[in-house]
Design an enzyme around this catalytic site. Structure first.
Site, PDB file in Angstrom:
ATOM      1  CD1 TRP A  42       0.340  -3.731   5.924  1.00  0.00           C
ATOM      2  CD2 TRP A  42      -1.620  -4.382   6.779  1.00  0.00           C
ATOM      3  NE1 TRP A  42       0.183  -3.415   7.639  1.00  0.00           N
ATOM      4  CE2 TRP A  42      -0.895  -3.892   7.773  1.00  0.00           C
ATOM      5  CE3 TRP A  42      -2.862  -5.059   6.816  1.00  0.00           C
ATOM      6  CZ2 TRP A  42      -1.596  -3.805   9.025  1.00  0.00           C
ATOM      7  CZ3 TRP A  42      -3.623  -4.916   8.030  1.00  0.00           C
ATOM      8  CH2 TRP A  42      -2.987  -4.497   9.156  1.00  0.00           C
ATOM      9  CE  LYS A  64      -1.538   2.488   7.563  1.00  0.00           C
ATOM     10  NZ  LYS A  64      -0.848   2.050   8.851  1.00  0.00           N
ATOM     11  CG  ASP A  69      -4.161  -1.686   1.365  1.00  0.00           C
ATOM     12  OD1 ASP A  69      -4.094  -0.480   1.428  1.00  0.00           O
ATOM     13  OD2 ASP A  69      -3.673  -2.523   2.007  1.00  0.00           O
TER      14      ASP A  69
END
Lengths: 361, 361
Positions: free
Chosen positions: B102, B196, B172
């Site tokens: 990511w 999530k 992030d």
């Protein structure tokens, strides 16, 4: 408590049968032993759910094979910026036709991205009519012509698709998406947020002629490159799965209703019923839009005195008629009568309006 | 049918009590005589619901007053592009620290927008450890330093916030959002998708130090200007109302759990239980990540032979343990044990793993 008729402009009423199905399978969806919100977007069950929604939308709207159907995050405003970035380079010119608030907003989002030209605008007249297509000042060789077939706030709707020659027509159909049959092949792009006719907010749909993508020559972040979504079945990143699932249920409901032709006929009847009640009120209720440009989806109307707005709204709420307050830009009342609004709801509104006029005449 | 333990990486498990409340009020929400999906985002009821979610998140994460909390459409990838556009001009340099997939994607989305520098990368080593902070090649005067405190795919998590001096730290936190107490004041921006730890997909949250917005000097489409969302309580356009509402319920659940400290303690116990099972399996199960960098949220592990992956997954599913397949970039298995995963779920997994190892040893 009981459910009321909801005339909100968006987020808007959904078919009750859809909500009941969502409710029923909230904890366990399709034998997945989990909520649809909890499963992977890459799992077999959700991929099939997503593909079924695309198939149903293609069938309902008769979308030709040379068009992508993209399911995206955000709303129409997001696409009002993403589309200019994806359809042309910064030196290209795009024509904008303004028939209300949302056309202006689309233009605002395009201005930093390419050259823009206001080909026509109804602003000076207060957005109560559509500028005649023959008078539009179109740019030869424009990258696209953008317009808003239905203006949610001003209650203006095109009944015909304007002829702009070979230049791709880009249309924000947020508030009349799938409200009647439409010839998709006449458009370069049809786009809109789902939250009026198709589902919950947070999902935008773009129907894009395939040859228009990937030609802009810009260096874009990959997440803004619509070609990446097209190549990845709209799963370049995690999609808004719940909204996509609800959209799928709304599309199944639309098929059960008889498809877009039947829905369009019903929408025409609903609009005629409401406009007849306004026009037949002896001037008590007024709609300012030119008759030929009146929207089937959003019907703004005024009472004889703004002082009556508050009692009208209060009594309407008490009678189970919600969301009738007009947008602050226009004032007065507005009834949004999207696909999911039953004819009985419009009849109830019309009956209430007649009764209110009698009592407050 | 019955609900299973869902170890999906995201969209991921939600607290069952939240799903039950959503189910119960699906057709009529808070006396509105409509679903929460059907009411206007500008109506009193939804505005209060949205504000309550912000208040709860501020309290749970102890977010200082000089930070905006923005509720946005899209996911972390959307913000991976929007943040560079909003934090700096095209001539500025931003440092990126890569500890997994990511971080790479965030860099890909920033590259077209400003100058980027890879200050550190664990890629050559296969992303099994965090490059020592003292060896990061930081750019003096950088606009910001971006990193990913928890890498969902590679299962790497920072236990400490890196010290990068006065340069704003942009993180992030999609996969460890609110998973343990964190000192927000050490960050310029914390951002992530909700799907999530916090809610359904389709909602992204950005916690942004107020002074960092509006200084970029770019001509942005208004919808991409985060300052516009900040000034409009994240309702510059129609927000994803349903996802925001579910987030609010998850935050109320988090308060009932005892807040972030209690949740963090439970997450630590869950991770210790699972890593102990792996490390104590006599080499049957293996996790490749350096012990100090092991994630509390995403635990990748391998079986002695990839041929055992399929029976493991099949038997796990039969035992009510879902979503354990590892990401294709890493292979093997992965258990995502976010906030909503109860300790009993991890215990069930650990018991199953021991049993499987006995039977397939």
């Amino acid at each position: 408590m009981s459910r009321a008729y909801n005339f909100s402009a968006g987020p808007a009423a959904l078919p009750e049968s859809v909500l009941r199905q969502v409710q029923e399978e909230m904890l366990e969806w399709q034998g997945e032993r989990a909520s649809v919100m909890e499963v992977s977007h890459r799992g077999k069950a959700f991929v099939e759910c997503a593909a079924a929604a695309e198939r149903d939308l293609r069938e309902l709207m008769a979308i030709p094979d040379d068009y992508h159907v993209l399911f995206l995050q955000g709303g129409a405003t997001t696409l009002a910026a993403l589309l200019p970035m994806n359809l042309a380079g910064a030196d290209a010119t795009a024509d904008y036709v303004l028939t209300g608030h949302w056309g202006e907003k689309a233009l605002d989002n395009a201005r930093p991205l390419l050259r823009t030209n206001i080909a026509a605008s109804g602003k000076a007249g207060g957005y109560v009519d559509i500028p005649p297509v023959g008078e539009w000042q179109l740019t030869p060789g424009a990258a696209f012509v953008h317009y808003t077939p239905n203006e949610t706030i001003h209650g203006i709707e095109f009944r015909d698709i304007p002829d702009v020659g070979d230049v791709p027509l880009v249309a924000d159909v947020s508030s009349n998406f799938m409200s009647a049959p439409i010839d998709v092949s006449r458009f370069g792009v049809l786009y809109g947020g789902a939250q009026k006719n198709l589902g919950p907010s947070g999902l935008a749909i773009a129907i894009v002629r395939k040859d228009l993508l990937g030609r802009h020559g810009r260096a874009l972040p990959p997440i803004f490159e619509l070609q990446n979504q097209a190549k990845n079945d709209s799963m370049f990143n995690t999609p808004p799965t719940f909204a996509w699932y609800v959209l799928g249920l709304v599309l199944k409901w639309a098929r059960e209703q008889g498809g877009t032709a039947a829905i369009g006929e019903r929408n025409r009847r609903k609009a005629e019923l409401l406009y007849s009640a306004i026009d037949g009120s002896g001037g008590y209720y007024r709609n300012a839009v030119a008759p030929a440009a009146r929207s089937w989806m959003n019907v703004p109307f005024f009472l004889p005195d703004a002082a009556l707005d508050k009692p009208f709204l209060q009594e309407a709420e008490a009678a189970g008629l919600l969301g009738l307050k007009g947008h602050r830009a226009v004032g007065g009342m507005r009834a949004s009568i999207y696909n999911a609004m039953p004819e009985a709801g419009v009849q109830a509104l019309v009956d209430f309006m007649a009764d209110f006029a009698r009592r407050h005449g």
